[in-house]
Design an enzyme around this catalytic site. Sequence first.
Site, PDB file in Angstrom:
ATOM      1  N   HIS A  89       0.851  -1.192   0.000  1.00 27.43           N
ATOM      2  CA  HIS A  89       0.000   0.000   0.000  1.00 27.43           C
ATOM      3  C   HIS A  89       0.888   1.244   0.000  1.00 27.43           C
ATOM      4  O   HIS A  89       2.097   1.159   0.211  1.00 27.43           O
ATOM      5  CB  HIS A  89      -0.959  -0.004   1.188  1.00 27.43           C
ATOM      6  CG  HIS A  89      -0.316   0.097   2.542  1.00 27.43           C
ATOM      7  ND1 HIS A  89       0.556  -0.841   3.044  1.00 27.43           N
ATOM      8  CD2 HIS A  89      -0.423   1.039   3.514  1.00 27.43           C
ATOM      9  CE1 HIS A  89       0.937  -0.491   4.258  1.00 27.43           C
ATOM     10  NE2 HIS A  89       0.373   0.658   4.576  1.00 27.43           N
ATOM     11  N   HIS A 149       1.697   3.917   1.822  1.00 27.72           N
ATOM     12  CA  HIS A 149       2.181   4.694   2.960  1.00 27.72           C
ATOM     13  C   HIS A 149       3.706   4.733   2.862  1.00 27.72           C
ATOM     14  O   HIS A 149       4.334   3.762   2.411  1.00 27.72           O
ATOM     15  CB  HIS A 149       1.748   4.056   4.292  1.00 27.72           C
ATOM     16  CG  HIS A 149       0.363   4.454   4.729  1.00 27.72           C
ATOM     17  ND1 HIS A 149      -0.404   3.690   5.572  1.00 27.72           N
ATOM     18  CD2 HIS A 149      -0.373   5.572   4.430  1.00 27.72           C
ATOM     19  CE1 HIS A 149      -1.572   4.306   5.778  1.00 27.72           C
ATOM     20  NE2 HIS A 149      -1.569   5.444   5.101  1.00 27.72           N
ATOM     21  N   ASP A 198       6.235   4.387   4.769  1.00 32.66           N
ATOM     22  CA  ASP A 198       7.093   3.326   5.327  1.00 32.66           C
ATOM     23  C   ASP A 198       7.041   2.048   4.495  1.00 32.66           C
ATOM     24  O   ASP A 198       7.753   1.088   4.796  1.00 32.66           O
ATOM     25  CB  ASP A 198       6.744   3.051   6.806  1.00 32.66           C
ATOM     26  CG  ASP A 198       5.281   2.760   7.059  1.00 32.66           C
ATOM     27  OD1 ASP A 198       4.419   3.476   6.509  1.00 32.66           O
ATOM     28  OD2 ASP A 198       4.982   1.814   7.817  1.00 32.66           O
ATOM     29  N   HIS A 199       6.206   2.027   3.438  1.00 34.89           N
ATOM     30  CA  HIS A 199       6.113   0.831   2.592  1.00 34.89           C
ATOM     31  C   HIS A 199       6.565   1.064   1.149  1.00 34.89           C
ATOM     32  O   HIS A 199       6.787   0.108   0.427  1.00 34.89           O
ATOM     33  CB  HIS A 199       4.687   0.281   2.615  1.00 34.89           C
ATOM     34  CG  HIS A 199       4.277  -0.153   3.988  1.00 34.89           C
ATOM     35  ND1 HIS A 199       4.356  -1.456   4.417  1.00 34.89           N
ATOM     36  CD2 HIS A 199       3.865   0.565   5.068  1.00 34.89           C
ATOM     37  CE1 HIS A 199       3.981  -1.531   5.683  1.00 34.89           C
ATOM     38  NE2 HIS A 199       3.677  -0.311   6.106  1.00 34.89           N
TER      39      HIS A 199
END
Length: 237
Positions: free
Chosen positions: A55, A57, A59-60
């Site tokens: 997804h 965000h 941090d991803h």
Amino acid sequence: MKVLFLGTGEAFGERANTSILVDNRLLLDCGLTTLQQLMKLKFDLHRISVVYISHFHADHYFGLPSLFYACKEESRKNDLDIYTPKGGEDYIKNLLRLAYRKTLGDFGFKINIHEIEDGVTDEYEFSFSPMRHSIPCMAISIEKDGKKVTYTGDGIPTKKTVEMVRNSKLLISEAYMEGFDTHSSILEAARFARESDVERLALVHISRKEDIEERVKEARKIFPSIIVPEDLSVITF
Ligand SMILES: [Zn+2]
Ligand SMILES: [Zn+2]
């Protein structure tokens, strides 16, 4: 199958952002710290052929521009396949523009973005199913030679995900904290593992504020085979 936990952390903690490398070639999520973790291992970036983004965000997926750039500097020529939920091409193009004023064509190797459908077949079989998170997020199961590993990304599993996960040798689940509508927790992940009949549960993306030891002790009463991997640890099965 070899599962290397490059990072096991949440977005803002001490650990590296959650990112997992399967069989040295399938990268699951690429957060801000992912490239640095690969560099610590002196990992040959050419070996990564697929990147899965669960997804959008930071941090991803905010590590993608640096990964692409490092691949360019190491003269990568082989294609890189990126699987993402819907909208991935736009997200990644915007990020590249913002990060380095670059486009997908600027790195000297081909970047193929696939906005995912179910059951994509590579040498591995990939399946995807939705998680309940603050934005659309998909879990992925990867199967080869009858062995299956599943990574949830962020969120609470939907019914479809419980079905998809069934019989995984390893379930890698986020376990942020109790009491969130859009995140799982250590106890929730244990119930999920029991319900979906997996062999082993690895907990990642746990809040820096969580009392891990105490919670895991409690969770093992629900599902005994739980590990909390450290950054850069490896599991093979
Ligand atoms: Zn996250
Ligand atoms: Zn998230």
